[in-house]
Design an enzyme around this catalytic site. Sequence first.
Site, PDB file in Angstrom:
ATOM      1  N   CYS A 181       0.717  -1.211   0.068  1.00  0.00           N
ATOM      2  CA  CYS A 181       0.003  -0.004  -0.029  1.00  0.00           C
ATOM      3  C   CYS A 181       1.000   1.414  -0.017  1.00  0.00           C
ATOM      4  O   CYS A 181       0.471   2.328  -0.004  1.00  0.00           O
ATOM      5  CB  CYS A 181      -0.854   0.097   1.166  1.00  0.00           C
ATOM      6  SG  CYS A 181      -1.927  -1.223   1.385  1.00  0.00           S
ATOM      7  N   CYS A 239       0.794   2.837   6.066  1.00  0.00           N
ATOM      8  CA  CYS A 239       1.397   1.448   6.476  1.00  0.00           C
ATOM      9  C   CYS A 239       0.981   0.229   5.351  1.00  0.00           C
ATOM     10  O   CYS A 239      -0.493   0.511   4.849  1.00  0.00           O
ATOM     11  CB  CYS A 239       0.791   0.978   7.999  1.00  0.00           C
ATOM     12  SG  CYS A 239      -0.953   0.861   8.065  1.00  0.00           S
TER      13      CYS A 239
END
Length: 474
Positions: A137, A457
């Site tokens: 991500c 994160c």
Amino acid sequence: SSMLTHAIRNLPASSAWAARVFARSLSCSSQLQAAAVQPKSKKTLAKSGVKNIVVVEGVRIPFLQSGTSYADLMPHDLARAALQGLLNRTSVPRDVVDYIVYGTVIQEVKTSNVAREAALGAGFSDKTPAHTVTMACISSNQAMTTGVGMIAAGQCDVVVAGGVELMSDVPIRHSRKMRKTMLTLNRAKTLGQKLSLISKIRPDYFAPELPAVAEFSTSETMGHSADRLAAAFAVSRLEQDEYALRSHTLAKKAQDGGLLLDVVPFKVPGRDTVTKDNGIRPSSMEQMGKLKPAFVKPYGTVTAANSSFLTDGASAVLLMSEEKALAMGYKPKAYLRDFVYVSQDPKDQLLLGPTYATPKVLEKAGLTMADIDVFEFHEAFAGQILANLKAMDSDWFAQNYMGRKSKVGAPPLEKFNSWGGSLSLGHPFGATGCRLVITAAHRLKKEGGQYGLVAACAAGGQVMMLCGLALFPL
């Protein structure tokens, strides 16, 4: 197990914490408040011998729920649209761009270097180098920091970085047995050899390998990890639903107020022009409370309502050395000063990156939490965000897991994701990082702030990684 036991035992009760969060927002620690200093001038943040690197502009095509208007396209179509949107907005000549780098997570095998294909489709010269990176991500964060490194090293003056994801059409593979048979069949020379191989095919060979948002090292989905993390930090279902509703409500307000300036329209071939994100859906606590757990059944707390949804989208930012940007007549939106990547245990701390990286990037920049005016954190799950805020506000966690004497301190909610986040705006994995950065830049200008912090994160194979960028406006 130790983390679960001690976190629940030592952290504040969820009901008390929820009241503190939603009544008057999270506060920084007393130590950080005491250490608050007068805002530094931008000169104190420049590094001797290192070029000033700036964000000139950033755009994204609307982020859409998978299976909607982008369903018949390919990833490079979305990335090309973002590149064209950036070119239209900035009028930067294509031949000025030295390099293009894109991030993506689930790669289309036909266009594995999606940056190159998108660049050619957007009319860039075939002499312009382009490559693609993947870091879950934070893939477009990695694309941006790769560009920052190129400019800082003097290799380039102008870099376009971006990210793309098309969850509407992910690769679905044959089973390994079937793939092996087909590859062997391709090498067979005689009809007899081919018939012999075909005769060995069994019905189970045809079962496809369906993709999953899961960690290879743990075989767990990120939703499962988020559910366990929420339990470890005693984040209730109510708190998660309240935070998700906050995200959607703020995103709707920002969309209606014309604050989402990074969104550029995209004329989808064969369809109407898409002008806005379609996943923003303010609901009610009653409606959200009816949904069943999505991952840990029947007692989990993570549901479809408090998780980011599968999303299609693409983004792009124009990075330059400050000298080059000013020489070309641009007024940059922000400096990119510092960034940090950290890695943690991919099982119990998969989504705790912001807690670990935030103090590191602040210390690197010579700032404190009290200095930051704008926080933009990626919202994979409401439980993930709230668990991080609890961890950041815990002396016990800081001392036992971070090697610190005192807690980091949690961001005040009035400065935190105030225009919505991934829960509401959507999360096309590879494209989210650029959205975070340009949103932070726009918020700094709108709110008159000086310092911004971006954190995202991601689950990156063997480890969890986070990228934090400290942004400072001109």
